[in-house]
Write a protein that holds these residues in place. Structure first.
Motif, PDB file in Angstrom:
ATOM      1  N   PHE A 102       0.848  -1.190   0.000  1.00 31.50           N
ATOM      2  CA  PHE A 102       0.000   0.000   0.000  1.00 31.50           C
ATOM      3  C   PHE A 102       0.882   1.237   0.000  1.00 31.50           C
ATOM      4  O   PHE A 102       2.013   1.224   0.482  1.00 31.50           O
ATOM      5  CB  PHE A 102      -0.952   0.014   1.209  1.00 31.50           C
ATOM      6  N   LEU A 103       0.357   2.305  -0.576  1.00 31.13           N
ATOM      7  CA  LEU A 103       1.045   3.595  -0.642  1.00 31.13           C
ATOM      8  C   LEU A 103       0.120   4.616   0.006  1.00 31.13           C
ATOM      9  O   LEU A 103      -0.899   4.994  -0.568  1.00 31.13           O
ATOM     10  CB  LEU A 103       1.341   3.970  -2.096  1.00 31.13           C
ATOM     11  N   GLY A 104       0.448   5.042   1.214  1.00 32.88           N
ATOM     12  CA  GLY A 104      -0.419   5.943   1.963  1.00 32.88           C
ATOM     13  C   GLY A 104      -1.204   5.170   3.014  1.00 32.88           C
ATOM     14  O   GLY A 104      -1.838   4.159   2.705  1.00 32.88           O
ATOM     15  N   GLU A 105      -1.156   5.630   4.247  1.00 36.39           N
ATOM     16  CA  GLU A 105      -1.771   4.903   5.350  1.00 36.39           C
ATOM     17  C   GLU A 105      -3.271   4.686   5.150  1.00 36.39           C
ATOM     18  O   GLU A 105      -3.825   3.685   5.605  1.00 36.39           O
ATOM     19  CB  GLU A 105      -1.532   5.655   6.666  1.00 36.39           C
ATOM     20  N   TRP A 106      -3.937   5.608   4.479  1.00 33.20           N
ATOM     21  CA  TRP A 106      -5.391   5.497   4.323  1.00 33.20           C
ATOM     22  C   TRP A 106      -5.803   4.371   3.382  1.00 33.20           C
ATOM     23  O   TRP A 106      -6.953   3.970   3.370  1.00 33.20           O
ATOM     24  CB  TRP A 106      -5.979   6.823   3.835  1.00 33.20           C
ATOM     25  N   THR A 107      -4.858   3.866   2.587  1.00 28.96           N
ATOM     26  CA  THR A 107      -5.188   2.750   1.693  1.00 28.96           C
ATOM     27  C   THR A 107      -5.039   1.393   2.384  1.00 28.96           C
ATOM     28  O   THR A 107      -5.547   0.386   1.885  1.00 28.96           O
ATOM     29  CB  THR A 107      -4.286   2.757   0.442  1.00 28.96           C
ATOM     30  N   ALA A 108      -4.355   1.367   3.530  1.00 29.92           N
ATOM     31  CA  ALA A 108      -4.090   0.095   4.207  1.00 29.92           C
ATOM     32  C   ALA A 108      -5.360  -0.652   4.594  1.00 29.92           C
ATOM     33  O   ALA A 108      -5.448  -1.871   4.374  1.00 29.92           O
ATOM     34  CB  ALA A 108      -3.188   0.320   5.422  1.00 29.92           C
ATOM     35  N   PRO A 109      -6.386  -0.009   5.186  1.00 31.66           N
ATOM     36  CA  PRO A 109      -7.586  -0.769   5.562  1.00 31.66           C
ATOM     37  C   PRO A 109      -8.272  -1.446   4.376  1.00 31.66           C
ATOM     38  O   PRO A 109      -8.735  -2.583   4.491  1.00 31.66           O
ATOM     39  CB  PRO A 109      -8.491   0.299   6.192  1.00 31.66           C
ATOM     40  N   VAL A 110      -8.335  -0.767   3.228  1.00 32.96           N
ATOM     41  CA  VAL A 110      -8.951  -1.360   2.045  1.00 32.96           C
ATOM     42  C   VAL A 110      -8.126  -2.558   1.575  1.00 32.96           C
ATOM     43  O   VAL A 110      -8.669  -3.608   1.205  1.00 32.96           O
ATOM     44  CB  VAL A 110      -9.079  -0.311   0.921  1.00 32.96           C
ATOM     45  N   LEU A 111      -6.809  -2.433   1.602  1.00 34.18           N
ATOM     46  CA  LEU A 111      -5.955  -3.538   1.198  1.00 34.18           C
ATOM     47  C   LEU A 111      -6.112  -4.724   2.151  1.00 34.18           C
ATOM     48  O   LEU A 111      -6.198  -5.876   1.722  1.00 34.18           O
ATOM     49  CB  LEU A 111      -4.498  -3.091   1.164  1.00 34.18           C
ATOM     50  N   LEU A 112      -6.185  -4.448   3.452  1.00 41.00           N
ATOM     51  CA  LEU A 112      -6.301  -5.535   4.424  1.00 41.00           C
ATOM     52  C   LEU A 112      -7.645  -6.246   4.311  1.00 41.00           C
ATOM     53  O   LEU A 112      -7.737  -7.454   4.554  1.00 41.00           O
ATOM     54  CB  LEU A 112      -6.078  -4.995   5.831  1.00 41.00           C
ATOM     55  N   ASN A 113      -8.704  -5.519   3.942  1.00 36.55           N
ATOM     56  CA  ASN A 113      -9.987  -6.176   3.665  1.00 36.55           C
ATOM     57  C   ASN A 113      -9.831  -7.179   2.524  1.00 36.55           C
ATOM     58  O   ASN A 113     -10.363  -8.294   2.569  1.00 36.55           O
ATOM     59  CB  ASN A 113     -11.050  -5.144   3.277  1.00 36.55           C
ATOM     60  N   ALA A 114      -9.093  -6.764   1.493  1.00 32.69           N
ATOM     61  CA  ALA A 114      -8.863  -7.650   0.348  1.00 32.69           C
ATOM     62  C   ALA A 114      -8.030  -8.865   0.750  1.00 32.69           C
ATOM     63  O   ALA A 114      -8.313  -9.991   0.341  1.00 32.69           O
ATOM     64  CB  ALA A 114      -8.164  -6.877  -0.775  1.00 32.69           C
ATOM     65  N   ILE A 148       1.753  -6.522  -6.438  1.00 28.73           N
ATOM     66  CA  ILE A 148       0.573  -5.698  -6.695  1.00 28.73           C
ATOM     67  C   ILE A 148       0.502  -4.612  -5.633  1.00 28.73           C
ATOM     68  O   ILE A 148       0.905  -4.819  -4.485  1.00 28.73           O
ATOM     69  CB  ILE A 148      -0.706  -6.563  -6.732  1.00 28.73           C
ATOM     70  N   LEU A 149       0.011  -3.454  -6.009  1.00 35.65           N
ATOM     71  CA  LEU A 149       0.043  -2.279  -5.146  1.00 35.65           C
ATOM     72  C   LEU A 149      -1.294  -1.556  -5.215  1.00 35.65           C
ATOM     73  O   LEU A 149      -1.879  -1.428  -6.289  1.00 35.65           O
ATOM     74  CB  LEU A 149       1.167  -1.333  -5.623  1.00 35.65           C
ATOM     75  N   ILE A 150      -1.776  -1.079  -4.060  1.00 34.29           N
ATOM     76  CA  ILE A 150      -2.933  -0.187  -4.072  1.00 34.29           C
ATOM     77  C   ILE A 150      -2.408   1.238  -3.994  1.00 34.29           C
ATOM     78  O   ILE A 150      -1.647   1.596  -3.096  1.00 34.29           O
ATOM     79  CB  ILE A 150      -3.930  -0.495  -2.930  1.00 34.29           C
ATOM     80  N   ALA A 151      -2.757   2.030  -4.987  1.00 32.82           N
ATOM     81  CA  ALA A 151      -2.212   3.374  -5.121  1.00 32.82           C
ATOM     82  C   ALA A 151      -3.212   4.247  -5.864  1.00 32.82           C
ATOM     83  O   ALA A 151      -4.247   3.778  -6.341  1.00 32.82           O
ATOM     84  CB  ALA A 151      -0.881   3.344  -5.861  1.00 32.82           C
ATOM     85  N   ALA A 152      -2.878   5.512  -5.978  1.00 28.81           N
ATOM     86  CA  ALA A 152      -3.750   6.464  -6.653  1.00 28.81           C
ATOM     87  C   ALA A 152      -3.581   6.371  -8.159  1.00 28.81           C
ATOM     88  O   ALA A 152      -2.485   6.122  -8.666  1.00 28.81           O
ATOM     89  CB  ALA A 152      -3.454   7.886  -6.176  1.00 28.81           C
ATOM     90  N   TYR A 153      -4.678   6.543  -8.883  1.00 30.27           N
ATOM     91  CA  TYR A 153      -4.639   6.632 -10.331  1.00 30.27           C
ATOM     92  C   TYR A 153      -4.427   8.093 -10.733  1.00 30.27           C
ATOM     93  O   TYR A 153      -4.801   8.996  -9.980  1.00 30.27           O
ATOM     94  CB  TYR A 153      -5.960   6.129 -10.925  1.00 30.27           C
ATOM     95  N   PRO A 154      -3.838   8.365 -11.891  1.00 39.56           N
ATOM     96  CA  PRO A 154      -3.296   7.387 -12.843  1.00 39.56           C
ATOM     97  C   PRO A 154      -1.918   6.902 -12.432  1.00 39.56           C
ATOM     98  O   PRO A 154      -1.177   7.610 -11.756  1.00 39.56           O
ATOM     99  CB  PRO A 154      -3.217   8.199 -14.145  1.00 39.56           C
ATOM    100  N   PHE A 155      -1.585   5.674 -12.836  1.00 36.38           N
ATOM    101  CA  PHE A 155      -0.277   5.079 -12.557  1.00 36.38           C
ATOM    102  C   PHE A 155       0.248   4.558 -13.886  1.00 36.38           C
ATOM    103  O   PHE A 155      -0.093   3.473 -14.325  1.00 36.38           O
ATOM    104  CB  PHE A 155      -0.430   3.947 -11.539  1.00 36.38           C
ATOM    105  N   ASP A 156       1.058   5.360 -14.541  1.00 33.29           N
ATOM    106  CA  ASP A 156       1.494   5.090 -15.917  1.00 33.29           C
ATOM    107  C   ASP A 156       2.131   3.716 -16.079  1.00 33.29           C
ATOM    108  O   ASP A 156       2.870   3.247 -15.211  1.00 33.29           O
ATOM    109  CB  ASP A 156       2.545   6.121 -16.365  1.00 33.29           C
ATOM    110  N   GLY A 157       1.871   3.089 -17.205  1.00 31.80           N
ATOM    111  CA  GLY A 157       2.581   1.896 -17.595  1.00 31.80           C
ATOM    112  C   GLY A 157       2.229   0.645 -16.827  1.00 31.80           C
ATOM    113  O   GLY A 157       2.954  -0.348 -16.908  1.00 31.80           O
ATOM    114  N   MET A 158       1.131   0.662 -16.091  1.00 30.90           N
ATOM    115  CA  MET A 158       0.742  -0.495 -15.286  1.00 30.90           C
ATOM    116  C   MET A 158      -0.694  -0.904 -15.617  1.00 30.90           C
ATOM    117  O   MET A 158      -1.517  -0.080 -16.019  1.00 30.90           O
ATOM    118  CB  MET A 158       0.829  -0.175 -13.788  1.00 30.90           C
ATOM    119  N   ALA A 159      -0.973  -2.188 -15.417  1.00 29.34           N
ATOM    120  CA  ALA A 159      -2.356  -2.635 -15.479  1.00 29.34           C
ATOM    121  C   ALA A 159      -3.087  -2.126 -14.239  1.00 29.34           C
ATOM    122  O   ALA A 159      -2.489  -2.019 -13.171  1.00 29.34           O
ATOM    123  CB  ALA A 159      -2.406  -4.159 -15.536  1.00 29.34           C
TER     124      ALA A 159
END
Length: 308
Positions: A102-114, A148-159
């Motif tokens: 995860f990138l940014g503490e606020w994304t961690a809970p969503v990632l941990l749910n996944a 795999i990473l949870i991050a903000a869009y746009p993220f160039d060159g990635m699926a």
């Protein structure tokens, strides 16, 4: 006989030589002798009925026919490899190890749910969770440190997977800044103040979205100093060195007495989700994307984190 399908070793030899343009390096990559490479290429040229490479004592280069054949075959071989990999993944089931970040503490809970739902569905696959920073998020994906990473869009060159989070935008300003007293501001104010910049390793498309070069009306936006981390960028804001458009979660996770957050009333929302290298689209990655999407649609849980 001449029209029979090429064998796998012939395809691999031809495409590797087309890439290296050197018999010795090709032999080294394929772990065979240079004589074996020469034999396969000559046999292939006899079947084609034309030279595929021009050879001199100093250089090896593709002929026009060889270049066309390489351009036609390379994507087909890549698709074959991907099909085999998908079949292997499916046959083995989802197992092994998946490294998520995860990138940014606020994304961690969503990632941990996944992660929780993925673990329920695929108990044979071990999941490692990591945190990355602005400075190494892209390089960690490219060098395989994370899958795999949870991050903000746009993220160039990635699926990219479906957006899992959505938030409004704020303008971070020094607490003593005149804009700190405003109820909201327009993107047009960016033309009137230096804007703190993201580090150089951040993708160009991301920077254009967060710190645009021009306002919606076309006015140029002055560039302020660059920060290496998000906390450092906010410190530059607090020092009065510039302003910085951010997401609404910043107000909750980065509260500072020397920084004020003012809503931007005419900015589109920021969306965040999963990103990964296209070439790393394994069955594990696909299943994790499905789990992340489903985890945020469960009863009693909103489909996305959204703020007014």
């Amino acid at each position: 006989m001449r029209n029979r399908m090429l064998e796998r070793h012939e395809l691999e030899t031809f495409l590797t030589l087309a890439d290296e343009l050197h018999f010795g390096r090709t032999a080294e990559r394929l772990r065979v002798t240079t004589g074996r490479i020469s034999h396969v290429i000559k046999k292939l040229e006899r079947r084609i009925g034309a030279p595929l490479f021009e050879r001199t004592s100093r250089v090896v280069r593709l002929t026009p026919i060889g270049r066309r054949l390489a351009d036609d075959l390379a994507p087909l071989v890549a698709q074959m490899d991907e099909a085999v990999r998908r079949a292997i993944d499916t046959g083995r089931g989802v197992s092994g190890r998946l490294r998520v970040a995860f990138l940014g503490e606020w994304t961690a809970p969503v990632l941990l749910n996944a992660v929780s739902l993925f673990a329920e569905r695929h108990p044979d696959c071990e999941v490692d969770v990591h945190e990355v920073q602005l400075s190494n998020s892209r390089s960690s994906l490219l060098d395989g440190s994370i899958d795999i990473l949870i991050a903000a869009y746009p993220f160039d060159g990635m699926a990219c997977g479906p957006a899992l989070m959505s938030e409004g935008r704020l303008l971070a300003v020094a607490a003593a800044h005149p804009l700190a007293r405003e109820e909201s501001v327009s993107l047009e104010v960016l033309a009137d103040h230096p804007v703190v910049q993201y580090p150089s390793v951040t993708s160009a498309e991301f920077k254009r979205d967060r710190t645009p070069e021009r306002t919606p009306s076309g006015r140029p936006v002055p560039k302020g100093p660059t920060g290496n981390t998000f906390s450092e960028m906010l410190s530059l804001v607090a020092m009065g060195r510039g302003v910085l458009p951010v997401g609404e979660h910043s107000r909750r996770y980065y509260p500072r007495p020397d920084v004020a957050y003012v809503p931007i009333h005419d900015a589109p929302p920021i969306e965040r989700g999963l990103v990964w290298p296209e070439a790393n689209t394994t069955e594990r990655v696909r299943e994790f994307v499905r789990a992340a999407t489903d985890a945020n649609r469960r009863p009693g849980r909103p489909p996305r984190t959204r703020h007014a």
